[in-house]
Write a protein that holds these residues in place. Structure first.
Motif, PDB file in Angstrom:
ATOM      1  N   THR A 144       0.749  -1.067  -0.308  1.00  0.00           N
ATOM      2  CA  THR A 144       0.000  -0.134  -0.260  1.00  0.00           C
ATOM      3  C   THR A 144       0.197   1.214  -0.188  1.00  0.00           C
ATOM      4  N   ASP A 145       1.824   1.032   0.220  1.00  0.00           N
ATOM      5  CA  ASP A 145       2.858   2.028   0.346  1.00  0.00           C
ATOM      6  C   ASP A 145       3.032   2.977  -1.456  1.00  0.00           C
ATOM      7  N   HIS A 146       2.790   4.095  -2.130  1.00  0.00           N
ATOM      8  CA  HIS A 146       3.696   4.744  -2.812  1.00  0.00           C
ATOM      9  C   HIS A 146       4.419   5.639  -2.934  1.00  0.00           C
ATOM     10  N   VAL A 147       5.861   4.666  -3.540  1.00  0.00           N
ATOM     11  CA  VAL A 147       7.271   5.613  -3.438  1.00  0.00           C
ATOM     12  C   VAL A 147       7.909   5.219  -4.706  1.00  0.00           C
ATOM     13  N   LEU A 148       8.834   6.799  -4.603  1.00  0.00           N
ATOM     14  CA  LEU A 148       9.474   5.746  -6.401  1.00  0.00           C
ATOM     15  C   LEU A 148      10.746   5.662  -5.238  1.00  0.00           C
ATOM     16  N   ALA A 149      11.550   4.752  -7.096  1.00  0.00           N
ATOM     17  CA  ALA A 149      11.963   3.396  -6.845  1.00  0.00           C
ATOM     18  C   ALA A 149      13.477   3.919  -6.287  1.00  0.00           C
ATOM     19  N   VAL A 150      13.618   5.289  -6.085  1.00  0.00           N
ATOM     20  CA  VAL A 150      15.010   5.863  -6.454  1.00  0.00           C
ATOM     21  C   VAL A 150      14.826   6.018  -4.763  1.00  0.00           C
ATOM     22  N   GLN A 151      13.967   5.972  -3.939  1.00  0.00           N
ATOM     23  CA  GLN A 151      13.628   5.804  -2.395  1.00  0.00           C
ATOM     24  C   GLN A 151      14.102   4.851  -2.077  1.00  0.00           C
ATOM     25  N   ILE A 152      13.223   3.438  -2.901  1.00  0.00           N
ATOM     26  CA  ILE A 152      14.499   2.260  -2.065  1.00  0.00           C
ATOM     27  C   ILE A 152      15.588   1.645  -2.211  1.00  0.00           C
ATOM     28  N   ALA A 153      16.605   2.485  -3.526  1.00  0.00           N
ATOM     29  CA  ALA A 153      17.566   2.012  -3.740  1.00  0.00           C
ATOM     30  C   ALA A 153      18.350   2.588  -2.604  1.00  0.00           C
ATOM     31  N   ALA A 154      17.868   4.244  -2.685  1.00  0.00           N
ATOM     32  CA  ALA A 154      18.704   4.715  -1.597  1.00  0.00           C
ATOM     33  C   ALA A 154      18.636   4.391  -0.427  1.00  0.00           C
ATOM     34  N   GLN A 155      18.012   4.446   0.719  1.00  0.00           N
ATOM     35  CA  GLN A 155      17.563   3.833   1.389  1.00  0.00           C
ATOM     36  C   GLN A 155      18.590   1.993   1.814  1.00  0.00           C
ATOM     37  N   ALA A 156      17.719   1.640   0.471  1.00  0.00           N
ATOM     38  CA  ALA A 156      18.815  -0.095   1.079  1.00  0.00           C
ATOM     39  C   ALA A 156      20.430   0.386   0.901  1.00  0.00           C
ATOM     40  N   SER A 157      20.653   1.450   0.426  1.00  0.00           N
ATOM     41  CA  SER A 157      22.213   1.476   0.334  1.00  0.00           C
ATOM     42  C   SER A 157      22.276   1.815   1.599  1.00  0.00           C
ATOM     43  N   GLN A 189       9.544  -3.500   3.476  1.00  0.00           N
ATOM     44  CA  GLN A 189       9.851  -5.014   2.845  1.00  0.00           C
ATOM     45  C   GLN A 189      11.249  -5.055   1.562  1.00  0.00           C
ATOM     46  N   ALA A 190      10.632  -3.880   0.910  1.00  0.00           N
ATOM     47  CA  ALA A 190      11.836  -3.729  -0.797  1.00  0.00           C
ATOM     48  C   ALA A 190      12.722  -3.627  -0.686  1.00  0.00           C
ATOM     49  N   THR A 191      13.053  -2.687   1.180  1.00  0.00           N
ATOM     50  CA  THR A 191      13.986  -1.747   1.028  1.00  0.00           C
ATOM     51  C   THR A 191      15.365  -2.672   1.194  1.00  0.00           C
ATOM     52  N   ARG A 192      14.571  -3.686   2.345  1.00  0.00           N
ATOM     53  CA  ARG A 192      15.241  -4.692   4.014  1.00  0.00           C
ATOM     54  C   ARG A 192      15.400  -5.886   2.354  1.00  0.00           C
ATOM     55  N   ALA A 193      15.216  -6.534   0.808  1.00  0.00           N
ATOM     56  CA  ALA A 193      15.406  -7.112  -0.274  1.00  0.00           C
ATOM     57  C   ALA A 193      16.186  -6.571  -0.494  1.00  0.00           C
ATOM     58  N   LEU A 194      16.711  -6.019  -1.043  1.00  0.00           N
ATOM     59  CA  LEU A 194      17.347  -5.152  -1.799  1.00  0.00           C
ATOM     60  C   LEU A 194      18.928  -4.505  -0.459  1.00  0.00           C
ATOM     61  N   SER A 195      18.834  -4.359   0.906  1.00  0.00           N
ATOM     62  CA  SER A 195      19.393  -4.051   1.243  1.00  0.00           C
ATOM     63  C   SER A 195      20.139  -5.331   1.367  1.00  0.00           C
ATOM     64  N   LEU A 196      19.553  -6.549   1.497  1.00  0.00           N
ATOM     65  CA  LEU A 196      20.722  -8.350   1.737  1.00  0.00           C
ATOM     66  C   LEU A 196      21.481  -8.081   0.231  1.00  0.00           C
ATOM     67  N   LEU A 197      20.423  -7.720  -0.870  1.00  0.00           N
ATOM     68  CA  LEU A 197      21.190  -8.632  -1.641  1.00  0.00           C
ATOM     69  C   LEU A 197      22.526  -7.181  -2.091  1.00  0.00           C
ATOM     70  N   LEU A 198      22.347  -5.633  -1.589  1.00  0.00           N
ATOM     71  CA  LEU A 198      23.818  -5.340  -1.735  1.00  0.00           C
ATOM     72  C   LEU A 198      24.465  -5.376   0.054  1.00  0.00           C
ATOM     73  N   ASP A 199      24.228  -5.589   0.763  1.00  0.00           N
ATOM     74  CA  ASP A 199      25.520  -6.840   1.482  1.00  0.00           C
ATOM     75  C   ASP A 199      25.615  -8.008   0.981  1.00  0.00           C
ATOM     76  N   VAL A 273      15.934 -15.547   2.291  1.00  0.00           N
ATOM     77  CA  VAL A 273      14.971 -13.903   2.627  1.00  0.00           C
ATOM     78  C   VAL A 273      15.175 -12.688   1.377  1.00  0.00           C
ATOM     79  N   ALA A 274      15.923 -12.352   0.949  1.00  0.00           N
ATOM     80  CA  ALA A 274      16.015 -11.616  -0.124  1.00  0.00           C
ATOM     81  C   ALA A 274      14.862 -12.323  -1.208  1.00  0.00           C
ATOM     82  N   ARG A 275      15.001 -13.118  -1.702  1.00  0.00           N
ATOM     83  CA  ARG A 275      13.944 -13.670  -2.710  1.00  0.00           C
ATOM     84  C   ARG A 275      12.143 -14.562  -1.957  1.00  0.00           C
ATOM     85  N   SER A 276      12.308 -14.822  -1.091  1.00  0.00           N
ATOM     86  CA  SER A 276      11.053 -14.867  -0.236  1.00  0.00           C
ATOM     87  C   SER A 276      10.269 -13.460  -0.302  1.00  0.00           C
ATOM     88  N   ILE A 277      10.796 -12.428   0.207  1.00  0.00           N
ATOM     89  CA  ILE A 277      10.152 -11.024   0.274  1.00  0.00           C
ATOM     90  C   ILE A 277       9.392 -10.645  -1.099  1.00  0.00           C
TER      91      ILE A 277
END
Length: 304
Positions: A144-157, A189-199, A273-277
């Protein structure tokens, strides 16, 4: 003379009957031979099927043993990783509670920083275990969150701390139009999945301790996060120049507790976990096996 002719006729007739009998018996033998061949072919096919089944069972047995070993290693590692910050916190507690102990400002700041870091470390480990318990769940996540894709990228980074890793260079690249692209998803959750890949990329671009001790040449790590649109999917592409993943392990690495190189720290659950999310958000996480300069993971999310 007539008797001789009749006798010859009878012999010829008998020979004809004998020939017909032999021909009939040969036909029966031929049919039996064909049936035997067919039965042999069936038996051979069954043997090959059993042989293939036995091979699959052996692979399954080996995988089960490997999973059991990895699970044991995971428990031992988690136990060690929790015990270490607990011991540090215990040491800080003894310092702070020692009667008459006076600390200067710098020492107080160091103690406070140490308490924060180790508390966060324990919290992170506990969260990982909770995420692992939830990884097998297939229930869709709230979007239900309307967010910019770049916001997910920035927060995950920021969350993965890849932007401050000293052993690598990190670049965020956005294809045309992705900088203003909106997603309807679950930001946390989207931020968490991308954060795991970056980690994961941060960890496997850092030289293993064994390689450093052996005097191996250490190359500068490089990680690129690129945002690209493909039809109705937004792709977060995480590309590194680390140790890479063999093509034969492309799916295996998403299993629980799998670590391809024991010289690197980790729990072996991040990719699981990243794939599950991702799948519970309507997307997926896959590895691009055509990339050979390290590893390239693609995290996709639906745009609408």
């Amino acid at each position: 003379m007539a008797d001789d002719i009749n006798q010859l006729r009878e012999q010829l007739h008998q020979l004809t009957e004998d020939y017909k009998t032999l021909e009939h018996n040969f036909d029966i033998m031929s049919e039996g031979y064909q049936e035997s061949l067919m039965l042999y072919d069936k038996l051979e096919d069954t043997y090959h099927e059993l042989e293939e089944t036995n091979k699959q069972l052996e692979v399954a047995r080996q995988r089960a043993e490997e999973a059991s070993r990895m699970k044991t290693n995971f428990i031992q590692q988690i136990s060690h990783e929790i015990r270490t910050p607990l011991n540090i916190l215990n040491g800080f507690t003894q310092i702070l509670t020692t009667p008459g102990m006076e600390l200067d400002l710098n020492t107080q700041q160091e103690v406070t920083k140490g308490i924060d870091e180790n508390t966060n470390r324990i919290t992170s480990l506990v969260n990982k275990m909770l995420e692992l318990a939830d990884a097998s769940c297939r229930t869709e996540l709230d979007r239900t969150d309307h967010v910019l894709a770049v916001q997910i990228a920035a927060q995950a980074s920021d969350e993965s701390r890849i932007t401050v890793a000293s052993h690598l260079t990190f670049d965020l690249v956005m294809d045309e139009g992705t900088d203003t692209l909106m997603l309807q998803t679950n930001l946390q959750q989207a931020t968490r999945a991308l954060s795991l890949l970056l980690d994961n990329a941060r960890k496997f671009t850092q030289p293993a301790e064994a390689a450093v001790n052996a005097g191996a040449e250490v190359k500068q790590g490089r990680v690129v996060l690129r945002l690209a649109q493909q039809e109705q999917m937004l792709r977060f592409i995480v590309e590194d120049n680390g140790i890479g993943v063999p093509e034969s392990e492309a799916e295996h690495i998403f299993d629980e507790f799998v670590q391809l190189d024991d010289y690197y720290d980790g729990t072996g659950i991040g990719l699981t976990v990243a794939r599950s999310i991702a799948r519970r958000l309507g997307g997926d996480v896959v590895i691009d096996t055509t990339y050979t300069d390290g590893a390239r993971f693609i995290f996709s999310l639906p745009i609408a």
